[in-house]
Design a protein around this motif. Structure first.
Motif, mmCIF file in Angstrom:
data_model
loop_
_atom_site.group_PDB
_atom_site.id
_atom_site.type_symbol
_atom_site.label_atom_id
_atom_site.label_comp_id
_atom_site.label_asym_id
_atom_site.label_seq_id
_atom_site.Cartn_x
_atom_site.Cartn_y
_atom_site.Cartn_z
ATOM 1 N N ALA A 301 0.832 -1.208 0.000
ATOM 2 C CA ALA A 301 0.000 0.000 0.000
ATOM 3 C C ALA A 301 0.863 1.253 0.000
ATOM 4 O O ALA A 301 0.537 2.243 -0.668
ATOM 5 C CB ALA A 301 -0.923 -0.007 1.221
ATOM 6 N N ALA A 302 1.970 1.219 0.738
ATOM 7 C CA ALA A 302 2.863 2.385 0.807
ATOM 8 C C ALA A 302 3.453 2.707 -0.562
ATOM 9 O O ALA A 302 3.477 3.870 -0.984
ATOM 10 C CB ALA A 302 3.971 2.135 1.828
ATOM 11 N N THR A 303 3.936 1.679 -1.266
ATOM 12 C CA THR A 303 4.548 1.920 -2.571
ATOM 13 C C THR A 303 3.516 2.317 -3.617
ATOM 14 O O THR A 303 3.777 3.175 -4.466
ATOM 15 C CB THR A 303 5.333 0.683 -3.046
ATOM 16 N N VAL A 304 2.348 1.711 -3.558
ATOM 17 C CA VAL A 304 1.283 2.045 -4.509
ATOM 18 C C VAL A 304 0.816 3.492 -4.311
ATOM 19 O O VAL A 304 0.724 4.273 -5.273
ATOM 20 C CB VAL A 304 0.097 1.071 -4.365
ATOM 21 N N CYS A 305 0.523 3.863 -3.078
ATOM 22 C CA CYS A 305 0.046 5.230 -2.817
ATOM 23 C C CYS A 305 1.127 6.258 -3.104
ATOM 24 O O CYS A 305 0.850 7.335 -3.658
ATOM 25 C CB CYS A 305 -0.455 5.340 -1.381
ATOM 26 N N ALA A 306 2.375 5.936 -2.743
ATOM 27 C CA ALA A 306 3.487 6.850 -3.038
ATOM 28 C C ALA A 306 3.669 7.006 -4.541
ATOM 29 O O ALA A 306 4.030 8.090 -5.022
ATOM 30 C CB ALA A 306 4.763 6.339 -2.391
ATOM 31 N N SER A 307 3.422 5.948 -5.294
ATOM 32 C CA SER A 307 3.536 6.017 -6.753
ATOM 33 C C SER A 307 2.478 6.937 -7.349
ATOM 34 O O SER A 307 2.768 7.704 -8.281
ATOM 35 C CB SER A 307 3.407 4.618 -7.362
ATOM 36 N N VAL A 308 1.261 6.868 -6.846
ATOM 37 C CA VAL A 308 0.205 7.754 -7.336
ATOM 38 C C VAL A 308 0.532 9.202 -6.991
ATOM 39 O O VAL A 308 0.388 10.110 -7.823
ATOM 40 C CB VAL A 308 -1.164 7.348 -6.756
ATOM 41 N N VAL A 309 0.996 9.438 -5.753
ATOM 42 C CA VAL A 309 1.395 10.787 -5.339
ATOM 43 C C VAL A 309 2.506 11.316 -6.248
ATOM 44 O O VAL A 309 2.487 12.473 -6.677
ATOM 45 C CB VAL A 309 1.853 10.781 -3.865
ATOM 46 N N THR A 310 3.469 10.463 -6.573
ATOM 47 C CA THR A 310 4.598 10.865 -7.415
ATOM 48 C C THR A 310 4.162 11.131 -8.842
ATOM 49 O O THR A 310 4.585 12.115 -9.466
ATOM 50 C CB THR A 310 5.690 9.783 -7.394
ATOM 51 N N ALA A 311 3.325 10.258 -9.397
ATOM 52 C CA ALA A 311 2.820 10.456 -10.755
ATOM 53 C C ALA A 311 2.082 11.781 -10.869
ATOM 54 O O ALA A 311 2.209 12.502 -11.875
ATOM 55 C CB ALA A 311 1.908 9.300 -11.149
ATOM 56 N N ALA A 312 1.311 12.115 -9.837
ATOM 57 C CA ALA A 312 0.581 13.387 -9.833
ATOM 58 C C ALA A 312 1.542 14.571 -9.738
ATOM 59 O O ALA A 312 1.349 15.593 -10.407
ATOM 60 C CB ALA A 312 -0.415 13.414 -8.679
ATOM 61 N N ALA A 313 2.594 14.423 -8.923
ATOM 62 C CA ALA A 313 3.586 15.500 -8.795
ATOM 63 C C ALA A 313 4.317 15.737 -10.112
ATOM 64 O O ALA A 313 4.675 16.869 -10.448
ATOM 65 C CB ALA A 313 4.579 15.157 -7.692
ATOM 66 N N LEU A 314 4.537 14.663 -10.869
ATOM 67 C CA LEU A 314 5.198 14.763 -12.173
ATOM 68 C C LEU A 314 4.229 15.164 -13.280
ATOM 69 O O LEU A 314 4.651 15.433 -14.406
ATOM 70 C CB LEU A 314 5.831 13.415 -12.547
ATOM 71 N N GLU A 315 2.914 15.167 -12.946
ATOM 72 C CA GLU A 315 1.858 15.473 -13.908
ATOM 73 C C GLU A 315 1.933 14.560 -15.127
ATOM 74 O O GLU A 315 1.828 15.003 -16.280
ATOM 75 C CB GLU A 315 1.905 16.957 -14.325
#
Length: 511
Positions: A301-315
């Motif tokens: 869950a940590a890696t999945v949620c962090a990945s979504v947060v990162t993808a959004a930060a990178l737009e």
């Protein structure tokens, strides 16, 4: 000339006399990390940034490297003081051979890995000297240099009175600032996963986990849903609820939607992560030794949620959905008992012969729910089995998939990040073991519980997938780091966050 310079250094004369070669106070002073490549024979080959710095100090860096010992090998470093008034200390790090490139035997880009490891080493050296502002040589790959710096400096000390020096890093010079910024975001994403995994379970409950992710989301294109126990019951997620039953902490189903694609009709990529915020084993209680590490059993869950947060930060121009069933697995009078039968969301019944094989139960219901979004592909991530650690150790994440296309995309991404994946078998041989159950449709540990544990767990999950592109990533072996990955300190690793982000970025380009 070289010997004369060496004598002056030893005697404290000339330019070195202006700066102490003992342990100076570097607070509010800058440090510098520079790279050098191995040269055929003796000597060093300076990077472009190191060459420029050397010229600015009349070749003193080259002279010092020449007289200070043999060639600087990969991963080694040297500290010099007093070379430049703006940088009281300079860490020079060995990058190995120039243009080493992708190594087929190792399944990664050796040049990128060398840069990450070298920059990390140099930044830590300066952090230990309490330097709080470090400029970093891009070493020909600014993204990898940024990842090495930001990943290498991370440590979980939030609950300690004495903390490590907080270091601000920036690219030295003006080359490839875009690559540097991208590397910082990639590394900060993995560090978010590390923070969640490292924190004690009384600080990261299901509710606290969801709140932290919500705080980290700043992109308006991300919608977050924190589903309650009542909603979970309405969804008839009996397998998930059976795991949460023994704990006083209420379960929570976290749902993230990132709509980054300009095409609103583009099918999303679905990421699903196991979110057991503490795993005692339930009634099938784990041994007490090292049970504290089970605070990180929500690594998926940590890696999945962090990945979504990162993808959004990178737009990233891609649609992503992240699902995280969050709960604790605890023993109590309400807990599921070995031999109990529970019903999953898709109607299949499961005989729970071992309550410590709980991750596959919560993922089963999450996967069933995820199908309602008609995703382009599904990737679930979980610290699922100790057998995976036995099979691959910390070298790579095990991947079980029904799709050659999906495997190729994940593998391609892992070569770039250096956070490797390795394909594992998904034979019908293993399916037969989990479908041969005395009391129900499925058995959660299979017919032969001590054989092929990672494979039977994957076969179990496959029973809840009907899509043609699905992959299960078992990250139990890469959950923590001792000294295997040189640019990560000892502790929870946050792997494979960067690979998931790179994978999503690759899909965005192919749309």
């Amino acid at each position: 000339m070289a010997m004369l310079l060496f004598r002056r250094i030893l005697s404290g004369r000339n330019y070195c006399r202006r700066f102490s070669t003992s342990h100076p106070d570097f607070n509010d002073r800058k440090g510098l990390v520079l790279g050098v490549f191995e040269k055929e024979g003796e000597g060093h080959h300076l990077t472009e940034a190191a060459e420029g710095f050397d010229q600015s100090i009349c070749g003193k860096l080259s002279e010092l490297l020449e007289i200070s010992g043999p060639s600087l090998k990969k991963g080694k470093s040297r500290l010099f003081y007093g070379l430049h008034e703006d940088f009281p200390c300079v860490a020079v790090v060995g990058l190995g051979k120039a243009n080493a490139g992708v190594c087929g035997a190792e399944n990664w880009d050796t040049s990128k890995e060398n840069i990450r490891a070298a920059v990390s080493s140099g930044c830590r050296l300066l952090q230990d000297l309490e330097v709080n502002h470090v400029e970093v040589d891009g070493c020909g790959d600014a993204q990898s240099a940024a990842e090495g710096a930001v990943l290498g400096l991370f440590s979980y000390d939030q609950l300690k009175t004495k903390k490590k020096t907080k270091v601000i890093t920036q690219l030295h010079g003006s080359t490839d600032s875009t690559g540097w910024a991208k590397g910082v975001v990639y590394a900060e994403g993995q560090n978010l996963a590390r923070l969640l995994m490292e924190a004690p379970a009384n600080h990261i409950t299901p509710t606290a986990f969801a709140n932290i992710i919500e705080e980290k989301i700043s992109n308006a294109q991300v919608t977050i849903y924190k589903r309650s126990k009542r909603w979970i019951e309405q969804q008839q997620m009996g397998a998930f609820l059976s795991v949460a039953r023994g704990s006083e902490e209420p379960p929570l189903f976290l749902e993230l939607h990132y709509n980054g694609s300009p095409d609103s009709t583009q099918p999303p990529l679905l990421l699903v992560g196991k979110g057991v915020t503490f795993d005692s084993g339930g009634i099938s209680l784990k041994p007490s030794a090292s049970m504290d590490a089970m605070r990180a059993d929500m690594g998926g869950a940590a890696t999945v949620c962090a990945s979504v947060v990162t993808a959004a930060a990178l737009e990233l121009p891609v649609n992503l959905i992240g699902l995280a069933p969050l709960c604790e697995n605890m023993p109590s009078g309400k807990a599921t008992k070995p031999g109990d039968v529970v019903k999953a969301k898709n109607g299949k019944t499961v005989q729970v012969d071992n309550t410590d094989a709980e991750g596959r139960l919560i993922l089963a219901d999450a996967l069933c729910y995820g199908h309602t979004f008609n995703p382009r592909a599904v990737v679930n991530v979980a610290t699922l089995t100790g057998a995976m650690d036995v099979a691959l150790g910390s070298a790579a994440t095990g991947v079980f998939t029904n799709s050659d296309w999906l495997w190729e995309q994940l593998h391609k991404a892992s070569v770039v990040t250096g956070d490797r994946v390795w394909r594992m078998p998904l034979f019908q041989h293993y399916t037969k073991q989990v479908t041969d159950s005395q009391l129900a449709d499925l058995n959660n540990i299979g017919k032969y519980s001590k054989s092929g544990g990672a494979c039977t767990a994957a076969a179990f999950l496959r029973e809840f997938v009907t899509l043609p592109h699905w992959a299960h990533l078992d990250i139990a072996g890469v959950m923590s780091n001792k000294d295997e990955v040189p640019y990560l300190r000892k502790g929870m690793s946050g792997r494979p966050t960067r690979t998931l982000v790179e994978f999503a970025a690759g899909l965005a380009k192919s749309c």
